[in-house]
Each structure stands twice: as structure tokens, then as C-alpha cells.
Enzyme design. Structure first.
Site, short mmCIF file in Angstrom:
data_model
loop_
_atom_site.label_atom_id
_atom_site.label_comp_id
_atom_site.label_asym_id
_atom_site.label_seq_id
_atom_site.Cartn_x
_atom_site.Cartn_y
_atom_site.Cartn_z
N GLY A 13 -7.37 -5.98 0.65
CA GLY A 13 -6.49 -5.34 -0.31
C GLY A 13 -5.66 -4.21 0.27
N THR A 15 -2.78 -4.32 1.93
CA THR A 15 -1.35 -4.43 1.65
C THR A 15 -1.03 -4.00 0.23
OG1 THR A 15 -1.06 -6.20 3.27
CG2 THR A 15 0.60 -6.03 1.53
N LYS A 31 5.73 -2.42 8.44
CA LYS A 31 4.63 -3.09 9.14
C LYS A 31 5.17 -3.49 10.50
CE LYS A 31 0.87 -6.31 8.72
NZ LYS A 31 -0.02 -6.97 7.76
N ALA A 96 -2.61 -4.04 10.91
CA ALA A 96 -3.03 -5.42 10.63
C ALA A 96 -4.54 -5.50 10.75
CB ALA A 96 -2.37 -6.39 11.61
N PRO A 178 -8.91 -0.86 -8.44
CA PRO A 178 -9.63 -2.05 -8.91
C PRO A 178 -8.83 -3.31 -8.63
CG PRO A 178 -8.59 -0.93 -10.75
CD PRO A 178 -8.35 -0.07 -9.55
N LEU A 180 -6.79 -6.37 -9.68
CA LEU A 180 -5.89 -6.46 -10.83
C LEU A 180 -5.51 -7.91 -11.11
CD1 LEU A 180 -3.51 -3.50 -9.93
CD2 LEU A 180 -5.42 -3.47 -11.55
#
Length: 202
Positions: A13, A15, A31, A96, A178, A180
């Protein structure tokens, strides 16, 4: 603020958190190396999640592998000298996978972070195994004198894991994002506002 977002592992998670942070800060997103173009670029995902300024990658590699191997398969030589953070401020840079992912056969992401001298937010899962992965990541970063701004958790609440990581690592707990469903720009922005304090990133 200029900050690096890295993780304890891939697919946790990172990203999504980077997108939430960049949008909340009004920051540019960068990135430096994108591997796995067949699965879609993270920059494209971040843009769909409400980040207005997505900067071009230094390298775009085809296979969803560690950059060192993806580059070899694409017959590309990664030049570390090209991995220079843009001058944008505020700026969110996403690594990464985990902190010890190889950029080349002689260089790890943690080494790149050390060269940049920017603070790092470590993103970690909340579930089983995260204490070990998180503490190992913290040790790897500190061994290179990388400043750890704090830890952001992603997943279902697990108070003991979250508290244990932050206490043993002696790092700030920034909050927990959390999972989603649905995940879109609006739900992500609302979740970040609810679970994080933007002042911690200023």
C-alpha cells in the site's frame, strides 16, 4: 517538505499512501524508477488518486521485478547519477518495494536514500510479520544514517503490532491508512484527513 516514501515490502500500500500524502501536501510526486509497465505505472495510479503533478520517471522498465533485474532484461544500464531528486518543493518521492531492493547490482535503495539526505517515511503492514520486517528496515536505514521521519501503517487496526514497532524502533507513529473499498481520490483524501495529521509532514 521533501520526503521519501519507502516500504517494508512490496504490495503493502506504499503507492496509495504516497498518493494520499502528496495530495494532502499539494506536493509533486516522483518515482525515479518504474518497473512493471505491463501492470501499469504507479504514476498513473497516483494521478487517478488526485495528485496533480506527477513527474516523469528517470527509468521506465517493462517487467515487474526489482529494478536491477528489470533493467538487465530491458538491456538498460541504470546510471545512479541520473537519480537526482527534482527541485520541486514540496515533493514526495516513492521508492520501489523495500529499503534493500537493488537498484543495480552494486547499489541498494537505502544507499540512494542516504545520498539524497532526505527524511524517509517507512510504510508498513499491520499484520503478522510486520514487526520483524519493520525493525529490519529501520536498522538498515539507520546503518546508513538515513533520517526516519516516522512510520505509516497500512491495513486493519492492530494496536499491539503498531505500538510495538514504534516503541522498539523509537520512531514516531504517523498514523494508519485503512484498506479502502472503493478506493478513489475522494475516499483516500477523507481517510488521510481522518487518520493522519498533516502538521506531522510540515
Amino acid at each position: 517538505m521533501r520526503v521519501v516514501v519507502t516500504g517494508t515490502d512490496t504490495g503493502i500500500g506504499k503507492t496509495v499512501f504516497a498518493a494520499a500524502l502528496a495530495r494532502a501536501m499539494g506536493a509533486s510526486y516522483w518515482k525515479p524508477i518504474q518497473s512493471g509497465l505491463l501492470d501499469g505505472a504507479d504514476g498513473e495510479t497516483v494521478a487517478t488518486l488526485g495528485v496533480e503533478r506527477v513527474l516523469p520517471e528517470a527509468y521506465r522498465l517493462t517487467e515487474p521485478l526489482s529494478p536491477h533485474r528489470a533493467a538487465e532484461l530491458d538491456d538498460v544500464v541504470i546510471d545512479p547519477a541520473k537519480l537526482v531528486p527534482p527541485a520541486d518543493d514540496p515533493l514526495v518521492i516513492e521508492g520501489a518495494g523495500g529499503v534493500l531492493v537493488p537498484v543495480t547490482r552494486d547499489l541498494l535503495y537505502a544507499d540512494v536514500f542516504a545520498r539524497w539526505g532526505l527524511p524517509v517515511v517507512l510504510v508498513a503492514r499491520t499484520g503478522l510479520g510486520t514487526i520483524n520486517h519493520s525493525l529490519l528496515s529501520v536498522e538498515a536505514l539507520r546503518a546508513r544514517a538515513v533520517t526516519i521521519h516516522g512510520i505509516a501503517l497500512v491495513g486493519d487496526a492492530n494496536e499491539d503490532n503498531e505500538a510495538t514497532i514504534c516503541a522498539m524502533a523509537q520512531v514516531k507513529r504517523l498514523g494508519r491508512l485503512p484498506k479502502l473499498d472503493p478506493l478513489d481520490a475522494e475516499s483516500l483524501a477523507a481517510a488521510f484527513t481522518e487518520h493522519f495529521d498533516l502538521r506531522d509532514f510540515q
